[in-house]
Scaffold this active site. Structure first.
Site, PDB file in Angstrom:
ATOM      1  N   HIS A  86       0.945  -1.251  -0.038  1.00 40.53           N
ATOM      2  CA  HIS A  86       0.041  -0.096   0.145  1.00 40.53           C
ATOM      3  C   HIS A  86       1.023   1.159   0.104  1.00 40.53           C
ATOM      4  CE1 HIS A  86      -4.257  -1.263   1.162  1.00 40.53           C
ATOM      5  NE2 HIS A  86      -3.734  -2.278   0.535  1.00 40.53           N
ATOM      6  N   TYR A  90      -9.093   5.792   7.530  1.00 42.86           N
ATOM      7  CA  TYR A  90      -9.257   6.157   8.946  1.00 42.86           C
ATOM      8  C   TYR A  90     -10.139   7.293   9.027  1.00 42.86           C
ATOM      9  CZ  TYR A  90      -4.806   3.617  10.035  1.00 42.86           C
ATOM     10  OH  TYR A  90      -4.038   2.516  10.338  1.00 42.86           O
ATOM     11  N   PRO A 148      -4.226   0.388  18.719  1.00 44.26           N
ATOM     12  CA  PRO A 148      -3.814  -0.272  17.425  1.00 44.26           C
ATOM     13  C   PRO A 148      -3.985   0.916  16.005  1.00 44.26           C
ATOM     14  CG  PRO A 148      -6.031  -1.063  18.039  1.00 44.26           C
ATOM     15  CD  PRO A 148      -5.388  -0.151  19.235  1.00 44.26           C
ATOM     16  N   LYS A 192       1.226  -0.335  15.079  1.00 48.35           N
ATOM     17  CA  LYS A 192       2.660  -0.234  15.539  1.00 48.35           C
ATOM     18  C   LYS A 192       2.934  -1.430  16.366  1.00 48.35           C
ATOM     19  CE  LYS A 192       4.018   3.178  13.656  1.00 48.35           C
ATOM     20  NZ  LYS A 192       4.271   2.903  12.183  1.00 48.35           N
ATOM     21  N   TYR A 219       4.312   6.482  10.256  1.00 45.36           N
ATOM     22  CA  TYR A 219       3.437   5.221   9.594  1.00 45.36           C
ATOM     23  C   TYR A 219       4.202   4.209   8.902  1.00 45.36           C
ATOM     24  CZ  TYR A 219      -0.910   3.022   8.414  1.00 45.36           C
ATOM     25  OH  TYR A 219      -2.037   2.047   8.200  1.00 45.36           O
TER      26      TYR A 219
HETATM   27  P1  RFL Z   1       1.540 -11.559  21.622  1.00 48.65           P
HETATM   28  O1  RFL Z   1       1.006 -11.644  20.048  1.00 48.65           O
HETATM   29  O2  RFL Z   1       0.585 -11.299  22.391  1.00 48.65           O
HETATM   30  O3  RFL Z   1       2.240 -12.982  21.964  1.00 48.65           O
HETATM   31  C1  RFL Z   1       2.439 -13.401  23.333  1.00 48.65           C
HETATM   32  C2  RFL Z   1       2.614 -14.782  23.331  1.00 48.65           C
HETATM   33  O4  RFL Z   1       2.985 -15.042  24.898  1.00 48.65           O
HETATM   34  C3  RFL Z   1       1.927 -16.105  25.400  1.00 48.65           C
HETATM   35  N1  RFL Z   1       1.875 -16.177  26.735  1.00 48.65           N
HETATM   36  C4  RFL Z   1       2.646 -16.958  27.698  1.00 48.65           C
HETATM   37  N2  RFL Z   1       3.397 -18.010  27.250  1.00 48.65           N
HETATM   38  C5  RFL Z   1       3.859 -18.672  28.286  1.00 48.65           C
HETATM   39  N3  RFL Z   1       3.777 -18.322  29.581  1.00 48.65           N
HETATM   40  C6  RFL Z   1       2.910 -17.313  29.928  1.00 48.65           C
HETATM   41  N4  RFL Z   1       2.780 -16.882  31.189  1.00 48.65           N
HETATM   42  C7  RFL Z   1       2.348 -16.543  28.930  1.00 48.65           C
HETATM   43  N5  RFL Z   1       1.531 -15.414  28.920  1.00 48.65           N
HETATM   44  C8  RFL Z   1       1.170 -15.203  27.503  1.00 48.65           C
HETATM   45  C9  RFL Z   1       0.750 -15.831  24.663  1.00 48.65           C
HETATM   46  O5  RFL Z   1      -0.210 -17.016  24.575  1.00 48.65           O
HETATM   47  C10 RFL Z   1       1.131 -15.513  23.308  1.00 48.65           C
HETATM   48  O6  RFL Z   1       1.194 -16.613  22.367  1.00 48.65           O
HETATM   49  O7  RFL Z   1       2.820 -10.673  21.671  1.00 48.65           O
HETATM   50  P2  RFL Z   1       3.913 -10.114  20.880  1.00 48.65           P
HETATM   51  O8  RFL Z   1       4.513 -11.472  20.249  1.00 48.65           O
HETATM   52  O9  RFL Z   1       4.795  -9.332  21.441  1.00 48.65           O
HETATM   53  O10 RFL Z   1       3.437  -9.596  19.519  1.00 48.65           O
HETATM   54  C11 RFL Z   1       2.467  -8.299  19.585  1.00 48.65           C
HETATM   55  C12 RFL Z   1       1.516  -8.355  18.688  1.00 48.65           C
HETATM   56  O11 RFL Z   1       0.856  -9.558  18.834  1.00 48.65           O
HETATM   57  C13 RFL Z   1       0.512  -6.880  19.189  1.00 48.65           C
HETATM   58  O12 RFL Z   1       1.383  -5.761  19.134  1.00 48.65           O
HETATM   59  C14 RFL Z   1      -0.406  -6.602  17.809  1.00 48.65           C
HETATM   60  O13 RFL Z   1      -1.255  -7.804  17.560  1.00 48.65           O
HETATM   61  C15 RFL Z   1      -1.139  -5.288  18.041  1.00 48.65           C
HETATM   62  N6  RFL Z   1      -1.629  -4.923  16.837  1.00 48.65           N
HETATM   63  C16 RFL Z   1      -1.300  -4.486  15.632  1.00 48.65           C
HETATM   64  N7  RFL Z   1       0.029  -4.304  15.602  1.00 48.65           N
HETATM   65  C17 RFL Z   1       0.451  -3.961  14.193  1.00 48.65           C
HETATM   66  O14 RFL Z   1       1.632  -3.690  14.067  1.00 48.65           O
HETATM   67  N8  RFL Z   1      -0.362  -3.228  13.077  1.00 48.65           N
HETATM   68  C18 RFL Z   1      -1.620  -3.535  13.254  1.00 48.65           C
HETATM   69  O15 RFL Z   1      -2.220  -3.426  12.388  1.00 48.65           O
HETATM   70  C19 RFL Z   1      -2.217  -3.950  14.716  1.00 48.65           C
HETATM   71  N9  RFL Z   1      -3.560  -4.132  14.727  1.00 48.65           N
HETATM   72  C20 RFL Z   1      -3.212  -5.089  16.977  1.00 48.65           C
HETATM   73  C21 RFL Z   1      -4.139  -4.601  15.795  1.00 48.65           C
HETATM   74  C22 RFL Z   1      -3.685  -5.608  18.063  1.00 48.65           C
HETATM   75  C23 RFL Z   1      -5.146  -5.932  18.074  1.00 48.65           C
HETATM   76  N10 RFL Z   1      -5.842  -6.137  19.318  1.00 48.65           N
HETATM   77  C24 RFL Z   1      -6.389  -7.508  19.215  1.00 48.65           C
HETATM   78  C25 RFL Z   1      -5.146  -5.675  20.739  1.00 48.65           C
HETATM   79  C26 RFL Z   1      -5.310  -4.744  15.820  1.00 48.65           C
HETATM   80  C27 RFL Z   1      -5.998  -5.227  16.937  1.00 48.65           C
HETATM   81  C28 RFL Z   1      -7.593  -5.446  17.220  1.00 48.65           C
HETATM   82  C1  PHB Z   2      -5.939  -4.245  10.339  1.00 48.96           C
HETATM   83  O1  PHB Z   2      -6.196  -4.662   9.249  1.00 48.96           O
HETATM   84  O2  PHB Z   2      -6.157  -5.210  11.340  1.00 48.96           O
HETATM   85  C2  PHB Z   2      -5.553  -2.834  11.067  1.00 48.96           C
HETATM   86  C3  PHB Z   2      -4.979  -1.786  10.228  1.00 48.96           C
HETATM   87  C4  PHB Z   2      -4.526  -0.620  10.535  1.00 48.96           C
HETATM   88  C5  PHB Z   2      -4.683  -0.560  11.890  1.00 48.96           C
HETATM   89  C6  PHB Z   2      -5.008  -1.298  12.770  1.00 48.96           C
HETATM   90  C7  PHB Z   2      -5.326  -2.480  12.400  1.00 48.96           C
HETATM   91  O3  PHB Z   2      -4.199   0.742  12.406  1.00 48.96           O
END
Ligand code: RFL
Ligand code: PHB
Length: 419
Positions: free
Chosen positions: A77, A205, A297, A301, A389
């Site tokens: 994108h 957005y 989110p 990031k 971004y």
């Molecule tokens: P995770 O993915 O939470 O993984 C952590 C892992 O640790 C396990 N765990 C344990 N294991 C052993 N013992 C314990 N005591 C434990 N406690 C936990 C868990 O089961 C899990 O498997 O962290 P990690 O690896 O640091 O990754 C971070 C990302 O997952 C997170 O920052 C992103 O998903 C955030 N996020 C977004 N990030 C982006 O860069 N771009 C996006 O577009 C974006 N959109 C989002 C998002 C997060 C969202 N939610 C659900 C909060 C959109 C949403 C809706």
């Molecule tokens: C997504 O596609 O899940 C998404 C995209 C942009 C954001 C957050 C989530 O800022």
């Protein structure tokens, strides 16, 4: 059991770290609380920064992502749309900063990472519980945990806490040495996936009097939409009909007219908060990803910060094992945190610009409008947006050469609540 690096958590941070360490000839064991199916089924992020894309390519993890978009590969994108009520503007990335982002779901990244760990032969123990970290300030740390009812012990040189925002690793840093900074937002994000064509080629957005909305996508027949909702809402409050009606209200007329609706195939609510726990290293424990910091989110990031941290951890550990040099490990926390805080700032800023805050008034709305107008009329403002971004550099060089002319603010002692 013994390994060089014990990794707690097999999300993107933990599994990418294990794969990078394997490539550097450093063995690790990954401990994950959830089942493989659960980890692979989580729907989360969608946007990869240019630097994250490079990391995945360099690590041999981009085969499926780089397949043609029409065949299910990632979708580069070159810009995003922002709207304020009926005003719409586009921020082009390449023209502003010469790089772009990749739409490629975290679910796919996780899938490729688990496949890579299988191929590497890395030991990943899942469905473990009761993780405890021991002797972090000695040369012989260890992790104990239970699996199938039995307690096991993993001896190691280093422990990397990649256990996400609800993990316990960071709590192993003594309370008097740990400081947390937090901002809770008075709303959440309700997200749905639907097997419908995206409303636009690019993300939108949308800031509206009724609240924020985001139009995103996974591929040509899978859309991802989000609505700002009350922090007390539960998924059952939101039928698909209510979701689509509310989304149409918040989008500019042209986008609303193009919206194709259908049944949701996933629906979830996430609270929004900014959170940083400092430092990111204590003795033989290093923290990476959501274990140390959470961002709303809005700036896309979180996943990208996790990837950045892990690149720094791997570079620092490689230096330790290859050259016997710990300078990079000693600089890890401050180097990672400098980048983290910039993403925290951008995510907070974009959230503030685009969301409706219940306790704010017309003054705040005027400020949002002024900010929006500035973006619409100033190429400099758009370049700053695009710079953040599409992603600030992962500062591997700063692990050994701290930046000149930058003073890191001292941690204030009077502010910031303890965890
Ligand atoms: P995770 O993915 O939470 O993984 C952590 C892992 O640790 C396990 N765990 C344990 N294991 C052993 N013992 C314990 N005591 C434990 N406690 C936990 C868990 O089961 C899990 O498997 O962290 P990690 O690896 O640091 O990754 C971070 C990302 O997952 C997170 O920052 C992103 O998903 C955030 N996020 C977004 N990030 C982006 O860069 N771009 C996006 O577009 C974006 N959109 C989002 C998002 C997060 C969202 N939610 C659900 C909060 C959109 C949403 C809706
Ligand atoms: C997504 O596609 O899940 C998404 C995209 C942009 C954001 C957050 C989530 O800022």
């Amino acid at each position: 059991m013994r390994t060089r690096v014990a990794i707690v958590g097999a999300g993107p941070a933990g599994s990418l770290l294990a794969h990078l360490l394997h490539g550097a000839g450093i063995d690790s064991v990954v401990l994950e609380r959830r089942s493989r199916a659960y980890v692979l089924g989580r729907v989360r992020a969608g946007v990869l920064e240019a630097g994250s894309v490079r990391v995945l390519r360099d690590a041999g993890l981009a085969g499926r992502m780089d397949a043609p978009t029409a065949d299910g590969g990632g979708d580069p994108h070159d810009g995003v749309g922002l709207s304020l009520d009926q005003g719409h503007l586009r921020i082009g990335f390449t023209e502003a900063v010469g790089r772009r982002v990749m739409l490629w779901g975290q679910t796919e990244v996780q899938h490729d990472l688990y496949d890579a760990l299988d191929a590497d032969g890395v030991t990943l123990l899942d469905e473990i519980d009761d993780v405890e970290l021991h002797d972090l300030t000695t040369d012989a740390p260890s992790v104990t945990f239970t699996r199938d009812g039995a307690t096991q012990r993993l001896d190691c040189d280093w422990i990397v806490g990649c256990d996400g925002s609800r993990g316990t690793s960071r709590l192993a840093i003594p309370e008097d040495l740990r400081r947390t900074y937090e901002r809770a937002y008075p709303f959440g994000w309700l997200g749905i996936l639907s097997e419908t064509p995206p409303v636009d080629d690019e993300l939108i957005y949308a800031s509206h009097e009724r609240g924020f909305a985001l139009c995103s996508m996974r591929h040509a027949m899978l859309s991802r939409y989000y609505l700002q909702c009350d922090d007390t809402d539960v998924v059952e409050d939101w039928s698909d009909d209510r979701f689509w009606t509310e989304l149409s209200e918040r989008l500019p007329d042209e986008a609303a007219a193009a919206l194709v609706t259908g049944p949701s195939v996933e629906k979830s609510i996430a609270p929004l908060r900014s959170f940083v726990s400092e430092p990111m290293r204590h003795g033989r424990l290093l923290l990476a990803g959501d274990a140390a910091h959470v961002v709303p989110p809005t700036g896309a990031k979180g996943l990208n910060l996790a990837i950045g941290d892990v690149v720094l951890v791997e570079a620092a550990l490689r230096r330790h094992y290859d050259d016997g040099d710990d300078e990079a490990l000693d600089r890890y926390s401050e180097t990672a945190l400098r980048r983290v805080w910039k993403a925290v700032r951008f995510s907070w800023w974009l959230t503030t610009l685009t969301h409706r805050f219940p306790d704010r008034d017309d003054f705040d709305r005027r400020i949002q409008a002024a900010e929006f107008h500035h973006l619409a009329t100033s190429p400099h403002a758009r370049a700053t947006f695009a710079d953040n971004y599409t992603g600030l550099p992962i500062p591997v060089d700063q692990l050994t050469t701290p930046p000149e002319h930058v003073t890191t603010p001292q941690t204030p002692t009077a502010t910031g609540a303890r965890a």
